[in-house]
Design an enzyme around this catalytic site. Structure first.
Site: not given
Length: 494
Positions: A94, A245
């Site tokens: 990600s 993230k």
């Protein structure tokens, strides 16, 4: 006490002073009950802490010396892991290419201030499950309230942050690595009631009733079929999966995504250098070689060659209709590309015929799962990010957005009755948030399960900030074929 030497007194005083400084830092005076034990270790020696050293049995002395060393090591690791730093391995793509699958990170707890653990009785280095035994690595009692001790700063825009997965409070064990419980429940509910509902023709109350029906049916399906979905577990905040993230929205910001560009309060933010999107890449006939994939930096896990004829109609719909002499579609790949990679491929006219961005049909349901919007991955919002102390007016349009914050994260009871909204038994249309919240997204925008899918990250879920990559292993290579990415060792995380 009269037999204690001057050196023992000095050591005792220093140990107690350091311990008191620690208590002041964590703002916990319960720890004072430990001071008499420290005093006893150095001075009074009433408790036989090292009784085993006097044993005449060498086996007892040998075993207990190992036990003593192991206990000391576990206590030291527990302390370091909670208050200073912890190790974290990147499990998914990600954040590619900023962080790679196989990167091992030192995550600083001091950057944002370490949390006092919610579940203090836990096994060090095990997040929620003991390996081999496949049992919980923590005891749920006692449960301490959220408290964060002072650190070096706060989360800033574009920081890469490690945090506990907000939607990981309830887990269907067999799906925990692929789909969160809530997305799974809504999806299973829609599968049970497959009839298409024209949401545009319904009121907000009617739409909510449909979503409640989906969730209730899906949840019942999961709970009643443990063989299919696995055991359903509840996990406290600090025992939920760790995610990493990039923070693209801070408390009080209004965030919107327009054609893939994140906007904060109407202004475009700076994009990460290695921002990626998914594309369908069609060649002129030849296959893309392993050497070219390696040169581009595309791992085997991200290489998808579409050879199934079932894809053909979908590919034709997005304009990929080049055919070879046998009438078959030329090779088509499904790949994540940075701007640089896109330019490299599109400039190779001999090899590449077309590159088309992946359409939104592949996106899935956006957050909130129980609100009908036409938002997608590339066009989302606007959505206001809650800030501690800020008060909002609750409406049918925004209640699903903030309901989880009010109920799941801040512990209130919320009811919707015919005459209005009730919070903790009192009718109201206003709510004041108790915590700050953040919006987290991956740099690999089409391969990232992030806030667009499960919403806000509360401040009590923030773990720390990755500081340095101390080891990086390429799973596509062998130990004697470049498995260790030497150029990434001790690389600072940007």
């Amino acid at each position: 006490m009269r037999q204690a030497t001057r050196a023992q007194w000095i050591k005792c005083v220093l140990a107690i002073l350091l311990y008191l400084i620690f208590l002041i830092w964590v703002r916990s005076w319960w720890g004072l009950i430990v001071v008499p034990f420290i005093f006893d270790i150095y001075i009074t020696k009433k408790i036989p802490w090292s009784f085993w050293k006097k044993s005449k049995n060498p086996a007892v002395r040998s075993v207990m010396s190992w036990v003593d060393a192991i206990v000391f090591a576990l206590v030291a690791v527990y302390f370091v892991n909670i208050y200073i730093f912890q190790n974290y391995q990147i499990p998914s793509s990600s954040l590619e290419k900023s962080l790679l699958v196989g990167d091992f990170l030192y995550v600083s707890k001091m950057s944002y201030g370490p949390r006092v653990p919610n579940t203090p009785l836990s096994m060090p280095l095990a997040q929620h499950t003991l390996p081999v035994f496949n049992a919980k690595s923590y005891i749920e009692w006692p449960q301490w309230k959220y408290k964060r001790v002072p650190g070096f700063g706060k989360v800033k825009l574009n920081d890469i942050v490690v945090f506990n997965f907000p939607a990981g409070d309830t887990v269907a064990v067999k799906y925990q690595q692929t789909t969160d419980f809530y997305t799974l429940a809504y999806g299973e509910g829609q599968r049970i009631y497959p009839k298409q509902v024209e949401m545009d023709s319904l009121t907000r109350a009617q739409q909510r009733a449909i979503y409640d029906l989906y969730y209730a049916a899906g949840r019942k399906q999961i709970m009643n079929n443990p063989r299919t979905y696995g055991e359903v577990l509840w996990r406290p905040v600090d025992r939920r999966e760790n995610y990493v993230k990039r923070c693209v929205g801070l408390p009080g910001d209004t965030l919107q995504i327009v054609e893939g560009q994140v906007m904060i309060d109407g202004k475009a933010i700076e994009n990460p250098e290695n921002l990626q999107f998914n594309y369908f890449v069609q060649t002129t006939g030849p296959y893309i070689t392993d050497d070219m994939f390696r040169e581009l930096g595309i791992s085997k896990a991200d290489q998808m060659l579409i050879e199934d004829s079932g894809w053909e109609m979908g590919l034709l719909e997005i304009g990929l209709d080049s055919r070879n002499a046998q009438g078959k579609l030329n090779p088509v790949y499904h790949l994540p590309l940075t701007k640089k990679m896109y330019k490299t491929l599109s400039g190779n006219k001999k090899l590449i015929s077309k590159i088309v961005m992946e359409p939104e049909d592949y996106a899935g349901q956006m957050y909130p799962l129980n609100l009908y919007t036409k938002w997608d991955r590339n066009n989302y919002g606007p959505i206001w990010i809650p800030a501690k102390g800020a008060t909002i007016t609750l409406t049918e349009d925004n209640l699903p957005i903030y309901e989880r914050c009010i109920v799941a994260y801040e512990g209130n009871k919320l009811e919707i009755k015919p005459d209005g909204i009730y919070i903790n038994g009192e009718k109201t249309d206003r709510y004041t948030f108790k915590m700050d919240y953040y919006w987290m997204m991956g740099d690999n925008r089409h391969n990232s399960a992030d806030s667009r899918y499960w919403g806000f990250v509360p401040e009590d879920h923030v773990v720390g900030k990755p500081i340095v990559v101390w080891l990086s292993l390429d799973k596509d290579r062998g130990w004697f074929d470049g498995k260790i990415r030497w150029n990434r060792l001790f690389k600072w995380v940007d």
